[in-house]
Design a protein around this motif. Structure first.
Motif, PDB file in Angstrom:
ATOM      1  N   GLY A  29      29.480 106.213  -2.839  1.00  0.00           N
ATOM      2  CA  GLY A  29      30.563 106.765  -3.543  1.00  0.00           C
ATOM      3  C   GLY A  29      31.318 108.082  -4.231  1.00  0.00           C
ATOM      4  O   GLY A  29      30.237 108.865  -4.546  1.00  0.00           O
ATOM      5  N   TYR A  30      32.144 108.525  -4.656  1.00  0.00           N
ATOM      6  CA  TYR A  30      32.524 109.463  -4.949  1.00  0.00           C
ATOM      7  C   TYR A  30      32.033 109.747  -6.144  1.00  0.00           C
ATOM      8  O   TYR A  30      33.412 109.613  -7.223  1.00  0.00           O
ATOM      9  N   THR A  31      31.404 109.681  -6.666  1.00  0.00           N
ATOM     10  CA  THR A  31      30.001 109.925  -8.638  1.00  0.00           C
ATOM     11  C   THR A  31      29.264 111.192  -8.087  1.00  0.00           C
ATOM     12  O   THR A  31      29.471 110.881  -9.408  1.00  0.00           O
ATOM     13  N   ASP A  32      29.117 112.146  -7.513  1.00  0.00           N
ATOM     14  CA  ASP A  32      28.632 113.610  -7.740  1.00  0.00           C
ATOM     15  C   ASP A  32      29.558 114.231  -8.126  1.00  0.00           C
ATOM     16  O   ASP A  32      30.849 114.279  -8.385  1.00  0.00           O
ATOM     17  N   GLU A  33      28.530 115.393  -8.483  1.00  0.00           N
ATOM     18  CA  GLU A  33      29.389 116.239  -8.770  1.00  0.00           C
ATOM     19  C   GLU A  33      29.403 117.311  -8.531  1.00  0.00           C
ATOM     20  O   GLU A  33      27.766 117.682  -7.745  1.00  0.00           O
ATOM     21  N   LEU A  34      29.840 118.517  -8.107  1.00  0.00           N
ATOM     22  CA  LEU A  34      29.548 119.363  -7.296  1.00  0.00           C
ATOM     23  C   LEU A  34      30.120 121.087  -8.602  1.00  0.00           C
ATOM     24  O   LEU A  34      31.280 120.959  -8.854  1.00  0.00           O
ATOM     25  N   VAL A  44      24.916 117.654  -7.462  1.00  0.00           N
ATOM     26  CA  VAL A  44      24.928 116.726  -8.482  1.00  0.00           C
ATOM     27  C   VAL A  44      24.821 115.502  -7.618  1.00  0.00           C
ATOM     28  O   VAL A  44      26.225 114.888  -8.367  1.00  0.00           O
ATOM     29  N   SER A  45      23.650 114.582  -7.778  1.00  0.00           N
ATOM     30  CA  SER A  45      23.886 113.363  -7.716  1.00  0.00           C
ATOM     31  C   SER A  45      23.338 112.382  -8.626  1.00  0.00           C
ATOM     32  O   SER A  45      22.568 112.302  -9.710  1.00  0.00           O
ATOM     33  N   LYS A  46      24.918 111.344  -8.519  1.00  0.00           N
ATOM     34  CA  LYS A  46      24.658 111.030  -9.182  1.00  0.00           C
ATOM     35  C   LYS A  46      24.793 108.836  -9.481  1.00  0.00           C
ATOM     36  O   LYS A  46      25.501 108.373  -8.058  1.00  0.00           O
ATOM     37  N   GLY A  47      24.055 108.268  -9.732  1.00  0.00           N
ATOM     38  CA  GLY A  47      23.782 106.577  -9.774  1.00  0.00           C
ATOM     39  C   GLY A  47      25.607 105.823 -10.102  1.00  0.00           C
ATOM     40  O   GLY A  47      26.252 106.795 -10.074  1.00  0.00           O
ATOM     41  N   MET A  48      25.226 104.508  -9.557  1.00  0.00           N
ATOM     42  CA  MET A  48      27.238 103.981  -9.707  1.00  0.00           C
ATOM     43  C   MET A  48      26.874 104.231 -11.309  1.00  0.00           C
ATOM     44  O   MET A  48      27.997 104.023 -11.982  1.00  0.00           O
ATOM     45  N   PHE A  49      25.792 103.978 -12.504  1.00  0.00           N
ATOM     46  CA  PHE A  49      26.676 103.919 -13.968  1.00  0.00           C
ATOM     47  C   PHE A  49      25.992 105.130 -14.590  1.00  0.00           C
ATOM     48  O   PHE A  49      26.712 105.095 -15.580  1.00  0.00           O
TER      49      PHE A  49
END
Length: 198
Positions: A29-34, A44-49
């Protein structure tokens, strides 16, 4: 934005949220940060929450430079959408952006190029990569065809190109030798000295 401890001489150039790292899991999903700094690309890989799962750091000094061009480009992902492709000495990584994808990619490509080479990327492909091959030629042909029709029916063009002198070639009315000049120009034939207007 996720917390990331910068090096003493490191500064942030661009930060983006709503990023997807290609090949990043079963349900991406488009949840990460660059984050792009003057020294690193931080993913920065982020989870669903929204919890931080992993922070991956890619040193900029490991990005390939070929023929003076940093190998950070706008490419196409497997589903045809634009992505940021970065080629390192030991591998590659690709990122997609949820909103304003092409603009964001061009920003990253140019900033990475500026850090590594001192100049923005000179690749024309960053702007025209997704154009249909041959579209420019077809557009020029259509433009020329429309201009021919306009000229045939006496429709004047509003562009400055219509104000430029038109080169013409005609035959002399006296001796039939070829004459060249601009349309409407008064000219004297060099063979029979007949004056005429082209």
């Amino acid at each position: 934005m996720a917390k990331y401890n910068l090096e003493p001489s490191e500064s942030i150039l661009i930060q983006s949220t709503g990023v997807l790292c290609e090949g990043g899991g079963l349900m991406p999903g488009y949840t990460d940060e660059l984050i792009l700094t003057n020294m690193n690309i931080i993913h920065v890989s982020k989870g669903m929450f929204g919890n931080t799962k992993r922070v991956q750091k890619y040193p900029l000094n490991q990005v390939k430079i070929i023929n003076g061009e940093a190998q950070a480009i706008m490419g196409k992902s497997t589903n045809g959408t634009p992505d940021l492709q970065i080629y390192f000495v030991n591998g590659q990584v690709a990122f997609k952006f949820q909103s304003s994808g092409k603009k964001e990619i061009v920003k990253y490509v140019n900033e990475i190029s500026k850090v590594l080479t001192g100049n923005e990327s000179s690749r024309k492909s960053t702007a025209n990569q997704f154009a249909i091959p041959g579209a420019e030629m077809v557009a020029e042909t259509l433009k020329d065809t429309v201009n021919v029709f306009k000229g045939t029916f006496g429709i004047k063009s509003k562009s400055k190109a219509a104000d430029e002198p038109v080169r013409v070639t005609k035959k002399c009315i006296g001796c039939m030798s070829p004459l060249t000049g601009t349309k409407g120009q008064s000219i004297r034939c060099r063979y029979c000295d007949t004056d005429q207007i082209l």
